[in-house]
Design a protein around this motif. Structure first.
Motif, PDB file in Angstrom:
ATOM      1  N   ALA A 192      -1.656  38.189  -3.704  1.00  0.00           N
ATOM      2  CA  ALA A 192      -2.917  37.506  -3.375  1.00  0.00           C
ATOM      3  C   ALA A 192      -2.895  36.958  -1.947  1.00  0.00           C
ATOM      4  CB  ALA A 192      -3.186  36.387  -4.379  1.00  0.00           C
ATOM      5  N   TYR A 193      -1.756  36.414  -1.543  1.00  0.00           N
ATOM      6  CA  TYR A 193      -1.617  35.897  -0.181  1.00  0.00           C
ATOM      7  C   TYR A 193      -1.771  37.027   0.845  1.00  0.00           C
ATOM      8  CZ  TYR A 193       0.501  33.921   4.001  1.00  0.00           C
ATOM      9  OH  TYR A 193       0.728  33.518   5.293  1.00  0.00           O
ATOM     10  N   ASN A 211      -5.595  38.288   0.664  1.00  0.00           N
ATOM     11  CA  ASN A 211      -6.654  37.380   1.116  1.00  0.00           C
ATOM     12  C   ASN A 211      -6.401  36.738   2.467  1.00  0.00           C
ATOM     13  OD1 ASN A 211      -7.945  37.975  -1.241  1.00  0.00           O
ATOM     14  ND2 ASN A 211      -7.817  35.935  -2.111  1.00  0.00           N
ATOM     15  N   VAL A 212      -5.163  36.415   2.765  1.00  0.00           N
ATOM     16  CA  VAL A 212      -4.859  35.678   3.996  1.00  0.00           C
ATOM     17  C   VAL A 212      -4.431  36.630   5.118  1.00  0.00           C
ATOM     18  CG1 VAL A 212      -3.422  33.883   5.036  1.00  0.00           C
ATOM     19  CG2 VAL A 212      -4.257  33.599   2.687  1.00  0.00           C
ATOM     20  N   HIS A 253      -4.466  40.026   4.971  1.00  0.00           N
ATOM     21  CA  HIS A 253      -5.214  41.298   4.935  1.00  0.00           C
ATOM     22  C   HIS A 253      -4.255  42.480   5.093  1.00  0.00           C
ATOM     23  CE1 HIS A 253      -8.907  38.971   6.715  1.00  0.00           C
ATOM     24  NE2 HIS A 253      -8.285  38.297   5.780  1.00  0.00           N
ATOM     25  N   TYR A 308      -2.763  45.083   3.242  1.00  0.00           N
ATOM     26  CA  TYR A 308      -2.830  45.845   2.001  1.00  0.00           C
ATOM     27  C   TYR A 308      -1.573  46.679   1.779  1.00  0.00           C
ATOM     28  CZ  TYR A 308      -7.670  44.532   2.820  1.00  0.00           C
ATOM     29  OH  TYR A 308      -8.805  43.830   3.079  1.00  0.00           O
ATOM     30  N   HIS A 336     -13.559  43.225   5.104  1.00  0.00           N
ATOM     31  CA  HIS A 336     -12.606  42.534   4.240  1.00  0.00           C
ATOM     32  C   HIS A 336     -13.365  41.796   3.145  1.00  0.00           C
ATOM     33  CE1 HIS A 336      -9.147  40.465   2.743  1.00  0.00           C
ATOM     34  NE2 HIS A 336      -9.788  39.317   2.872  1.00  0.00           N
ATOM     35  N   PRO A 393     -12.345  39.271   0.042  1.00  0.00           N
ATOM     36  CA  PRO A 393     -11.234  38.574  -0.605  1.00  0.00           C
ATOM     37  C   PRO A 393     -11.125  38.930  -2.089  1.00  0.00           C
ATOM     38  CG  PRO A 393     -12.576  37.054   0.669  1.00  0.00           C
ATOM     39  CD  PRO A 393     -13.321  38.359   0.619  1.00  0.00           C
ATOM     40  N   GLU A 451      -5.936  30.302  -6.602  1.00  0.00           N
ATOM     41  CA  GLU A 451      -6.617  30.027  -5.317  1.00  0.00           C
ATOM     42  C   GLU A 451      -6.014  28.790  -4.664  1.00  0.00           C
ATOM     43  OE1 GLU A 451      -9.118  30.987  -2.375  1.00  0.00           O
ATOM     44  OE2 GLU A 451      -9.614  31.895  -4.297  1.00  0.00           O
ATOM     45  N   ASN A 457      -4.000  28.512  -1.160  1.00  0.00           N
ATOM     46  CA  ASN A 457      -4.488  27.603  -0.118  1.00  0.00           C
ATOM     47  C   ASN A 457      -3.427  26.603   0.316  1.00  0.00           C
ATOM     48  OD1 ASN A 457      -6.988  28.842  -0.019  1.00  0.00           O
ATOM     49  ND2 ASN A 457      -7.914  27.427  -1.486  1.00  0.00           N
TER      50      ASN A 457
END
Length: 154
Positions: free
Chosen positions: A8-9, A12-13, A15, A17, A101, A103, A111, A115
């Motif tokens: 997830a990090y 989402n953070v 990018h 992949y 992008h 998320p 989440e 964060n």
């Protein structure tokens, strides 16, 4: 950091992949091959990677496979922190021709964990876009050579 949290990090953070794929591939290879929910996330990351690189054909072939598995494994993925219902609702947005992008929808708990992690500077986008050809693969090459040598000795 737990692999799903790392995924997830990276998604989402950072990018990144490609790194998403690597994190879960490692977990899958380490003995969780029966967990098709990991394959769903791996395929989603692969599709995003192709999409960002301009390989729309590859992305559009991979998205349906990923979303089918995501839907099938919604319960398992939800307990791991992925908001699968929101993710499934985003399928048409993911499959648009132009990359942007998006998320990964997460449950509030995951989440918050993401964060609370220190944010590293995003890597060079050109490197992220072409990471599979630009990364240092010496460790993989060395491991393959050692395995080949061991097989030849038998």
């Amino acid at each position: 950091m737990h692999p799903i949290e790392q995924f997830a990090y990276e998604f989402n953070v950072q990018h990144d992949y490609f790194e998403c794929h690597e994190v879960l591939e490692e977990l899958w290879q380490a003995g969780q091959r029966q967990d098709e929910s990991l394959v769903a996330l791996i395929q989603l990351a692969v599709a995003r990677y192709h999409h960002r690189r301009g390989n729309s054909a590859g992305a559009m072939r991979t998205y349906p496979k990923a979303f089918q598995k995501l839907e099938y494994h919604a319960g398992s993925l939800s307990t791991q922190g992925i908001d699968v219902h929101r993710l499934l609702a985003l399928q048409p947005v993911f499959m648009q021709t132009d990359y942007e992008h998006i998320p990964l929808p997460l449950t509030p708990d995951l989440e918050q964990q993401i964060n609370n992690l220190p944010i590293e500077r995003l890597q060079d986008l050109s490197f992220l876009r072409h990471k599979h050809v630009l990364r240092d693969r010496q460790d993989v090459i060395t491991a393959r050579q050692i395995a080949l040598t061991a097989r030849q000795k038998k």
